[in-house]
Design an enzyme around this catalytic site. Structure first.
Site, short mmCIF file in Angstrom:
data_model
loop_
_atom_site.label_atom_id
_atom_site.label_comp_id
_atom_site.label_asym_id
_atom_site.label_seq_id
_atom_site.Cartn_x
_atom_site.Cartn_y
_atom_site.Cartn_z
CG HIS A 163 4.86 -26.53 10.00
ND1 HIS A 163 4.75 -26.10 8.71
CD2 HIS A 163 5.05 -25.40 10.75
CE1 HIS A 163 4.88 -24.77 8.67
NE2 HIS A 163 5.04 -24.33 9.90
CE LYS A 192 11.81 -26.41 8.74
NZ LYS A 192 12.75 -25.42 9.25
CG ASP A 221 1.86 -21.01 14.43
OD1 ASP A 221 1.79 -20.46 13.32
OD2 ASP A 221 2.87 -20.97 15.15
NE ARG A 260 -3.64 -2.00 2.60
CZ ARG A 260 -3.22 -2.97 3.39
NH1 ARG A 260 -2.10 -2.85 4.08
NH2 ARG A 260 -3.91 -4.08 3.52
CE LYS A 288 1.67 -22.27 9.51
NZ LYS A 288 2.36 -21.24 10.28
CG HIS A 320 8.60 -22.97 6.56
ND1 HIS A 320 7.61 -22.67 7.46
CD2 HIS A 320 9.68 -23.25 7.31
CE1 HIS A 320 8.08 -22.75 8.69
NE2 HIS A 320 9.34 -23.10 8.64
C1 BG6 Z 1 5.87 -21.14 11.41
C2 BG6 Z 1 5.06 -20.80 12.63
O1 BG6 Z 1 5.05 -21.69 10.40
O2 BG6 Z 1 6.88 -22.08 11.75
C3 BG6 Z 1 5.96 -20.26 13.72
O3 BG6 Z 1 4.09 -19.83 12.29
C4 BG6 Z 1 7.09 -21.22 14.00
O4 BG6 Z 1 5.24 -20.04 14.91
C5 BG6 Z 1 7.81 -21.60 12.70
O5 BG6 Z 1 8.00 -20.58 14.88
C6 BG6 Z 1 8.83 -22.68 12.94
O6 BG6 Z 1 9.58 -22.85 11.77
P1 BG6 Z 1 11.08 -23.38 11.82
O7 BG6 Z 1 11.47 -23.48 10.39
O8 BG6 Z 1 11.87 -22.35 12.58
O9 BG6 Z 1 11.05 -24.69 12.53
#
Ligand code: BG6
Length: 500
Positions: A258, A200, A253, A61, A166, A196
């Site tokens: 994950h 990894k 979360d 914005r 996400k 994500h």
């Molecule tokens: C994110 C969460 O998706 O993953 C966070 O929103 C979390 O709360 C993070 O800290 C952890 O990711 P990583 O790669 O540090 O294990």
């Protein structure tokens, strides 16, 4: 398995040719862009993994010029890139690719001007592959995609791709609605949902580990496996993310995305081939085999807890009942896993940062040694460590030299000593895949919906129950220990791997 030769130099991944592209990042003033996205694109450029020409357009914005945007991105790279200190030539090559486009997400004129810029880039530089990255609040996913569709920038017959972060929805009904809204504008094949964890290296290796070896498959089932434990522990508390986190909690979360992804890759059947569709098909079958937990099951098989002091965190409701820790026992109701509990736990402000999958094998059936050594005889366990100290460890029993005594020992494969330190960020892999058009490491709509089905019913079951407490720096609440104790199990001590 430990390397005997000196560490070989890291081998970069086989190169693939990415098409000339434009990536438009919506939400370019946000944390994600500065911390992850632009540093990842910079990393790809450093590895010579990007095409000779491409363009990255920040869309947000606030009015600002290209130079101001570039300086902000430079500050992010200086702080968060794995390539610090930044090489001056790398930056000199990268900086002209960054430009900024100011606009409101709901203003059709902003999309019309974007369309002109894209048409110009296609004509003058041949940048025809468009990727729209939504690093925005989830509330904007549908409105932005609808605006893009109205402007003719995405559509069912266009090759343009959309990447969304996400969380995908905040519960099952909202996720369903989002699927409907987005599918009205573009095909599932052009929709890339980021998790994500799938980017990894160690998570990708799970597929290779399981299916590129012949020795695990015969034992990867309820005949030999007693239980599976999946831990994603974080040492940090909520820090500055209190306002976001307090409305979300660990279940939404971490578990919905994950943890469910780790679970499905660990438990899936071998796919017919390595195509994105075959892998997604097998992963979703695992989630479909998990029955929707009823209230009694939620009570007996899940734990929610909050670390002491969480309520005093910045921008957290002082009466908050949001969980910063969740543990659950999952039963996968299929032939392979019948009767094998999968214990999942994740939390913030825990003893250490450790993401690990532990396969705990059954005790030897004969009382041959047990009569003599009792509990000293550990169960065999395979530790697949995702982070940090990435590697695989197999714990088994050995005779102590010179004594009739048994001791658990550890056979280990360590990524760093085997492959050196080349370790691209998860986002590098995922952005490269989105540009290339490979959706294998992204989550498909049906997987996301199945995960919400399970998570929603657990959260509904929690409605009238109090949240337990745990000490900062501990391994979580005692309720989580009791949950396993009721099954005659215990959490594997991740600080002392050999004692299972
Ligand atoms: C994110 C969460 O998706 O993953 C966070 O929103 C979390 O709360 C993070 O800290 C952890 O990711 P990583 O790669 O540090 O294990």
């Amino acid at each position: 398995m430990s390397p005997t030769a000196p560490s070989p130099k890291a081998t970069p991944p086989p190169s693939r040719v990415l098409p000339p592209f434009v990536m438009v990042i919506f939400g370019a003033s946000g944390d994600l862009t500065t911390r992850k996205l632009v540093p990842a694109l910079f990393g790809l450029q450093h590895e010579a993994a990007l095409p000779a020409d491409y363009s990255i357009i920040g869309f947000a914005r606030r009015p600002k010029g290209d130079d101001e945007f570039r300086q902000e991105m430079k500050a992010g790279i200086d702080k968060f890139s794995r390539l610090r200190p930044v090489d001056a030539t790398d930056w000199k090559n990268f900086t002209p690719k960054l430009t900024y486009h100011a606009g409101n997400f709901d203003d059709p004129a902003a999309y019309a001007s974007l369309k002109k810029i894209l048409a110009d880039l296609a004509k003058t530089r041949g940048l025809t592959q468009h990727i729209f990255y939504l690093a925005t609040s989830p509330d904007y996913f549908a409105p932005v995609v609808q605006q893009l569709a109205a402007a003719g920038l995405v559509g069912r017959h266009l090759p343009a791709r959309v990447v969304v972060e996400k969380p995908f929805g905040h519960d099952l009904p909202s996720a369903h609605q989002l699927v409907t809204d987005l599918h009205a504008c573009l095909d599932e094949t052009n929709l890339f949902r980021i998790d994500h964890y799938l980017g990894k290296e160690t998570v990708q290796n799970l597929l290779y580990f399981r299916f590129a070896n012949s020795i695990w498959e015969p034992i990867w089932n309820s005949n030999l496996i007693d239980n599976v434990q999946i831990t994603v522990a974080e040492q940090e508390g909520v820090g500055t993310r209190g306002a976001f986190y307090d409305g979300v909690g660990a279940m939404r979360d971490m578990v919905q995305n994950h943890m469910m992804q780790l679970l499905s890759i660990t438990a899936m059947e071998p796919p017919a081939n390595l195509s994105s569709q075959s892998i997604h098909d097998e992963k979703v079958k695992v989630l479909r085999s998990i029955p929707t937990p009823k209230v009694e099951v939620v009570r007996a098989s899940t734990v929610r807890a909050q670390y002491e002091g969480y309520r005093q965190s910045d921008r957290v409701n002082p009466q908050s009942t949001t969980e910063t820790y969740a543990a659950l026992k999952v039963q996968i109701d299929n032939w392979r896993w019948s009767g094998v509990p999968f214990y999942l736990r994740t939390g913030k402000a825990l003893s250490s940062r450790a993401s690990e999958i532990v396969i705990v094998f059954r005790r030897p059936p004969a009382a041959l040694f047990r009569a003599e050594f009792g509990d000293l005889l550990s169960r065999n366990a395979m530790h697949i460590r995702l982070q940090p100290d990435e590697g695989v460890h197999l714990c088994f029993n050995a005779k102590q030299p010179g004594r009739s005594s048994v001791q658990p020992v550890d056979m280990e494969f360590c990524y760093a000593s085997e492959f050196g330190s080349y370790s691209p960020e998860a986002y590098e892999r995922l952005l490269g895949d989105a540009i290339f058009g490979d959706s294998t490491l992204f989550t498909r709509a049906d997987e996301v919906l199945e995960a919400w089905r399970i998570v929603d019913s657990i959260r509904q079951g929690w409605q009238d129950s109090p949240v337990a407490l745990y000490r900062t720096g501990s391994w979580g609440p005692q309720e989580a220990d009791q949950m396993l104790k009721a099954d005659g199990n215990h959490w594997v001590d991740l600080d002392a791997r050999a004692k299972v």
